[in-house]
Design a protein around this motif. Structure first.
Motif, short mmCIF file in Angstrom:
data_model
loop_
_atom_site.label_atom_id
_atom_site.label_comp_id
_atom_site.label_asym_id
_atom_site.label_seq_id
_atom_site.Cartn_x
_atom_site.Cartn_y
_atom_site.Cartn_z
N TRP A 1 -5.91 -11.95 19.98
CA TRP A 1 -6.70 -10.75 20.31
C TRP A 1 -5.82 -9.51 20.30
O TRP A 1 -6.17 -8.48 19.72
CB TRP A 1 -7.37 -10.95 21.66
CG TRP A 1 -7.88 -9.70 22.33
CD1 TRP A 1 -7.43 -9.16 23.48
CD2 TRP A 1 -8.95 -8.86 21.88
NE1 TRP A 1 -8.14 -8.01 23.79
CE2 TRP A 1 -9.08 -7.81 22.82
CE3 TRP A 1 -9.80 -8.88 20.78
CZ2 TRP A 1 -10.03 -6.80 22.70
CZ3 TRP A 1 -10.75 -7.87 20.65
CH2 TRP A 1 -10.85 -6.84 21.60
N THR A 2 -4.65 -9.60 20.91
CA THR A 2 -3.73 -8.47 20.95
C THR A 2 -3.30 -8.08 19.55
O THR A 2 -3.22 -6.89 19.21
CB THR A 2 -2.52 -8.81 21.82
OG1 THR A 2 -2.96 -9.04 23.17
CG2 THR A 2 -1.50 -7.67 21.83
N ARG A 3 -3.03 -9.06 18.71
CA ARG A 3 -2.60 -8.77 17.33
C ARG A 3 -3.74 -8.11 16.54
O ARG A 3 -3.50 -7.22 15.71
CB ARG A 3 -2.14 -10.04 16.61
CG ARG A 3 -0.78 -10.55 17.10
CD ARG A 3 -0.17 -11.50 16.09
NE ARG A 3 -0.99 -12.68 15.85
CZ ARG A 3 -0.93 -13.80 16.54
NH1 ARG A 3 -0.07 -13.90 17.56
NH2 ARG A 3 -1.71 -14.83 16.25
N MET A 4 -4.97 -8.55 16.76
CA MET A 4 -6.11 -7.94 16.07
C MET A 4 -6.24 -6.46 16.43
O MET A 4 -6.44 -5.61 15.56
CB MET A 4 -7.40 -8.68 16.43
CG MET A 4 -7.55 -10.04 15.79
SD MET A 4 -9.08 -10.85 16.35
CE MET A 4 -9.14 -12.25 15.24
N ALA B 1 1.80 -1.63 20.88
CA ALA B 1 2.64 -2.25 19.86
C ALA B 1 2.51 -1.53 18.52
O ALA B 1 3.48 -1.38 17.78
CB ALA B 1 2.27 -3.73 19.70
N ALA B 2 1.28 -1.09 18.22
CA ALA B 2 1.03 -0.43 16.94
C ALA B 2 1.37 1.05 16.98
O ALA B 2 1.81 1.62 15.98
CB ALA B 2 -0.43 -0.61 16.55
N ARG B 3 1.17 1.67 18.14
CA ARG B 3 1.39 3.11 18.26
C ARG B 3 1.91 3.41 19.66
O ARG B 3 1.14 3.66 20.58
CB ARG B 3 0.08 3.86 18.00
CG ARG B 3 0.30 5.35 17.86
CD ARG B 3 -0.97 6.10 17.56
NE ARG B 3 -0.61 7.49 17.30
CZ ARG B 3 -0.56 8.05 16.12
NH1 ARG B 3 -0.86 7.34 15.05
NH2 ARG B 3 -0.22 9.31 15.97
N PRO B 4 3.21 3.40 19.85
CA PRO B 4 3.77 3.59 21.19
C PRO B 4 3.40 4.91 21.84
O PRO B 4 3.37 5.01 23.07
CB PRO B 4 5.29 3.49 20.95
CG PRO B 4 5.42 2.67 19.72
CD PRO B 4 4.25 3.05 18.86
N ASP B 5 3.11 5.94 21.02
CA ASP B 5 2.79 7.25 21.58
C ASP B 5 1.30 7.47 21.80
O ASP B 5 0.86 8.57 22.10
CB ASP B 5 3.33 8.36 20.68
CG ASP B 5 2.69 8.37 19.30
OD1 ASP B 5 2.10 7.33 18.91
OD2 ASP B 5 2.77 9.40 18.61
N ALA B 6 0.49 6.43 21.64
CA ALA B 6 -0.95 6.57 21.81
C ALA B 6 -1.30 6.94 23.25
O ALA B 6 -0.60 6.58 24.21
CB ALA B 6 -1.65 5.27 21.44
N THR B 7 -2.41 7.67 23.39
CA THR B 7 -3.00 7.91 24.71
C THR B 7 -4.03 6.82 24.95
O THR B 7 -4.92 6.59 24.13
CB THR B 7 -3.68 9.29 24.75
OG1 THR B 7 -2.69 10.30 24.53
CG2 THR B 7 -4.36 9.53 26.09
#
Length: 306
Positions: free
Chosen positions: A92-95, A140-146
């Protein structure tokens, strides 16, 4: 709400209308179950939404929803609103990470929709688990995401306390923004917002609070505020005043129901709550505005919401 499985014409029309209105964000549902059905994965709609965000210069609040049914901890029609079974947590996390990575122009992500109501099955603890796993994928995909808490259907302090301080998956420290949905009499909006803000503060969250849904119907038979009962013009008046009152009360962002919806039938107030008439577009593929659309545009043009 705009969806991944909305038509390409509908998606383009709402991005165009958002850009023309001068609003900062468009809230869009990113249903993980649609990208990863049982069978071949399909990123076409994610790629299209990402391209539209870039083309129209509109920031997207991407709402993570729908666990693929074959991962879910529960069965039947409710499966897509459940957390994944423990053995599928990493998948789920990877998806989620793959969707977020693919949507490179989407920088703000919300952890579900009304998890304290119809949007999630399993209660506060299961939502905290689902949301923390999704947030891990986002980071994991975007460390700077809000990362935004799923918009709460009501300011329910026991639910807020449980998800922020869950023993195994506390969301305090995971989310950057809290979120609540507010509707009702215009005069009550500032008090309702202050109450929600107080609940989050008491539970240790002092970051921004967004109102990720508010709205008012344009059909007179659905208008619940006795001071605003004269149809489309009073919808515009309610929104112009309501948006300003929420901004002045301290809301860091306010999201308006943008389009009408037939999803709940014509008898539902949501059938006319949009500021755009829906679903028919004009000959140029543009959504048809109501007076409320122009009211929202005027408010958006004033940085302080004055």
């Amino acid at each position: 709400m705009l969806y991944l499985n909305s038509t390409a014409e509908a998606q383009r029309a709402l991005f165009r209308a958002s850009a023309a209105a001068g609003v900062r964000y468009l809230r869009m549902d990113f249903a993980i179950g649609l990208v990863f059905p049982w069978g071949e994965e399909d990123f076409a709609a994610v790629d299209r939404a990402d391209a539209l965000a870039a083309a129209y210069g509109v920031e997207v609040l991407g709402v993570i929803t729908t666990t693929p049914w074959y991962l879910a901890a529960c069965a039947g029609d409710e499966a897509i609103r459940c957390a994944p079974a423990p053995r599928y947590e990493r998948l789920w996390t990877r998806m989620v990470a793959r969707v977020v990575r693919r949507a490179s122009n989407v920088r703000v992500w919300q952890l579900g929709n009304e998890p304290d109501g119809f949007g999630f099955v399993g209660g506060a603890s299961e939502y905290a688990r689902w949301a923390s796993l999704a947030a891990a994928g986002i980071r994991a995909a975007r460390p700077d995401a809000t990362v935004v808490l799923g918009g709460l259907a009501r300011a329910n302090e026991p639910f807020i306390a449980q998800v922020l301080h869950d023993p195994a998956h506390p969301l305090l420290g995971v989310i950057d923004v809290a979120s609540v949905h507010l509707r009702g009499a215009l005069s009550a909006l500032p008090t309702a917002f202050a109450s929600a803000r107080g609940m989050f503060l008491r539970q240790g969250f002092d970051g921004p609070l967004w109102v990720t849904e508010t709205g008012y119907p344009s059909r007179a038979e659905h208008q619940w505020d006795p001071a605003f009962t004269r149809g489309a013009r009073d919808q515009a008046r309610w929104l112009a005043r309501g948006l300003r009152s929420l901004v002045h009360a301290g809301a860091a962002a306010v999201f308006v129901t943008f389009r009408d919806t037939r999803e709940f039938g014509r008898a539902s107030p949501f059938a006319s709550e949009g500021v755009l008439r829906w679903p028919r577009l004009d000959r140029d593929g543009r959504a048809r505005p109501k007076p409320a659309y122009w009211a929202v545009r005027r408010v958006a043009a004033t940085p302080c919401g004055c």
